[in-house]
Design a protein around this motif. Structure first.
Motif, mmCIF file in Angstrom:
data_model
loop_
_atom_site.group_PDB
_atom_site.id
_atom_site.type_symbol
_atom_site.label_atom_id
_atom_site.label_comp_id
_atom_site.label_asym_id
_atom_site.label_seq_id
_atom_site.Cartn_x
_atom_site.Cartn_y
_atom_site.Cartn_z
ATOM 1 N N GLU A 35 0.913 -1.199 0.181
ATOM 2 C CA GLU A 35 -0.193 0.094 0.258
ATOM 3 C C GLU A 35 1.064 1.392 0.047
ATOM 4 O OE1 GLU A 35 -3.058 0.430 -0.388
ATOM 5 O OE2 GLU A 35 -3.939 -1.810 -0.301
ATOM 6 N N ARG A 36 1.942 1.243 0.554
ATOM 7 C CA ARG A 36 2.614 2.347 0.736
ATOM 8 C C ARG A 36 3.470 2.617 -0.861
ATOM 9 N NH1 ARG A 36 6.851 2.892 5.460
ATOM 10 N NH2 ARG A 36 6.615 4.840 5.105
ATOM 11 N N ARG A 87 -3.599 -3.021 9.143
ATOM 12 C CA ARG A 87 -4.387 -3.315 8.007
ATOM 13 C C ARG A 87 -4.308 -5.066 8.037
ATOM 14 N NH1 ARG A 87 -4.309 -5.242 2.880
ATOM 15 N NH2 ARG A 87 -2.124 -4.927 2.832
ATOM 16 N N ARG A 88 -3.103 -5.441 7.912
ATOM 17 C CA ARG A 88 -2.626 -7.042 7.784
ATOM 18 C C ARG A 88 -3.115 -7.663 9.015
ATOM 19 N NH1 ARG A 88 3.232 -6.615 4.980
ATOM 20 N NH2 ARG A 88 2.647 -5.755 2.962
ATOM 21 N N GLU A 91 -7.018 -8.032 8.577
ATOM 22 C CA GLU A 91 -7.632 -8.970 7.589
ATOM 23 C C GLU A 91 -7.402 -10.411 8.257
ATOM 24 O OE1 GLU A 91 -5.033 -7.936 4.277
ATOM 25 O OE2 GLU A 91 -6.493 -6.483 3.485
ATOM 26 N N ARG A 92 -6.357 -10.511 9.059
ATOM 27 C CA ARG A 92 -6.248 -11.837 9.633
ATOM 28 C C ARG A 92 -7.248 -11.976 10.676
ATOM 29 N NH1 ARG A 92 -0.671 -10.373 9.127
ATOM 30 N NH2 ARG A 92 -0.605 -9.945 11.404
ATOM 31 N N ALA A 93 -7.605 -11.040 11.460
ATOM 32 C CA ALA A 93 -8.277 -11.261 12.644
ATOM 33 C C ALA A 93 -9.795 -11.412 12.244
ATOM 34 C CB ALA A 93 -8.454 -9.923 13.464
ATOM 35 N N THR A 94 -10.430 -10.490 10.987
ATOM 36 C CA THR A 94 -11.551 -10.718 10.386
ATOM 37 C C THR A 94 -11.707 -11.911 9.523
ATOM 38 O OG1 THR A 94 -11.247 -9.136 8.916
ATOM 39 C CG2 THR A 94 -11.807 -8.178 11.001
ATOM 40 N N ALA A 99 -16.749 -9.272 8.180
ATOM 41 C CA ALA A 99 -16.170 -7.944 8.225
ATOM 42 C C ALA A 99 -15.273 -7.542 7.244
ATOM 43 C CB ALA A 99 -15.528 -7.741 9.624
ATOM 44 N N GLN A 100 -15.386 -6.203 6.691
ATOM 45 C CA GLN A 100 -14.716 -5.729 5.621
ATOM 46 C C GLN A 100 -13.471 -4.615 6.070
ATOM 47 O OE1 GLN A 100 -17.022 -4.146 2.692
ATOM 48 N NE2 GLN A 100 -17.976 -6.312 2.086
ATOM 49 N N VAL A 101 -12.273 -5.108 5.531
ATOM 50 C CA VAL A 101 -11.004 -4.106 6.070
ATOM 51 C C VAL A 101 -10.600 -3.587 4.805
ATOM 52 C CG1 VAL A 101 -8.918 -4.008 6.970
ATOM 53 C CG2 VAL A 101 -10.406 -5.648 7.833
ATOM 54 N N THR A 102 -10.879 -2.134 4.894
ATOM 55 C CA THR A 102 -10.264 -1.262 3.504
ATOM 56 C C THR A 102 -9.508 0.057 3.930
ATOM 57 O OG1 THR A 102 -12.358 -0.173 3.550
ATOM 58 C CG2 THR A 102 -12.178 -2.012 2.359
#
Length: 225
Positions: A35-36, A87-88, A91-94, A99-102
């Motif tokens: 992302e960076r 973020r990562r 994503e692992r936790a959800t 749930a959506q991570v964006t």
């Protein structure tokens, strides 16, 4: 071809190359861009084009493009390593929860939690399945003072605003209280209740109403770097 047009042509080619780079999803070796890196490339592309336009007005489009690309790269890299790590982690936790991570357009981490793992109908009591997600979200934030949280509660259109508005706020406050119990300072958390005013699906079906009953949690890094 006149000599005055040559720098502009070179600059245009440079800007085009940077724009193409910004559109890539992988490095030349095939590794996916993080992302960076995406933010840096996109910022550089925008800066190069803008710098070329500004520079051409003063007779040095090439220099303007290079300066603009450098400035844009810095401006585009507003997604810190801490945010990427979070973020990562989320994503692992959800995974498998719905749930959506964006990442938002203004470089916030957004966690959207559906009704079936967050709250029972008409209740502001956190469901057990949401607790593990919030545990992961809170992890490490007590040691990251530049991170701030915004929590927004939503309902479907069933019932009146007199019921839905305070219910959505109570749900947001329940999430806040859970996070503060896990070490996140209350001064770094703000809560809002939107009631049924911001649906993301039709309220005409049970499925749509379920999508609208949600909690959105935003994380922003004020350090940005």
């Amino acid at each position: 071809m006149t000599t005055t047009r040559l720098p502009l042509i070179r600059t245009t080619a440079l800007a085009a190359a940077i724009v193409l780079l910004a559109g890539c999803e992988t490095t030349p070796t095939g590794r996916p861009l993080g992302e960076r890196e995406k933010g840096t490339a996109t910022g550089a592309a925008i800066g190069a084009v803008a710098g070329a336009v500004i520079g051409s007005a003063s007779g040095d489009a090439g220099k303007g493009a290079l300066i603009g690309a450098a400035a844009g790269a810095v401006a585009g890299n507003l997604w810190s390593k801490s945010m990427e790590d979070k973020r990562r982690e989320m994503e692992r936790a959800t995974a498998g929860t719905g749930a959506q991570v964006t990442r938002t357009a203004d470089n916030q981490l957004k966690l959207e939690v559906p009704a079936d793992i967050s709250f029972a109908t008409g209740s502001a009591t956190i469901e057990p399945r949401l607790r593990s997600v919030l545990d992961a979200f809170a992890n490490g934030l007590s040691n990251q003072p530049t991170m701030y949280v915004r929590i927004v509660g939503h309902t479907d259109s069933t019932g009146s605003d007199a019921v839905n508005d305070p219910l959505s706020l109570r749900r947001a406050n329940s999430v806040r209280d859970y996070l503060t119990d896990r070490g996140v300072a209350a001064s770094r958390i703000e809560t809002f209740g939107r009631g049924s005013r911001e649906p993301i699906a039709s309220n005409d079906t049970p499925e749509g109403r379920a999508k609208n009953r949600r909690v959105e949690i935003f994380l922003r890094d004020t350090a940005k770097g």
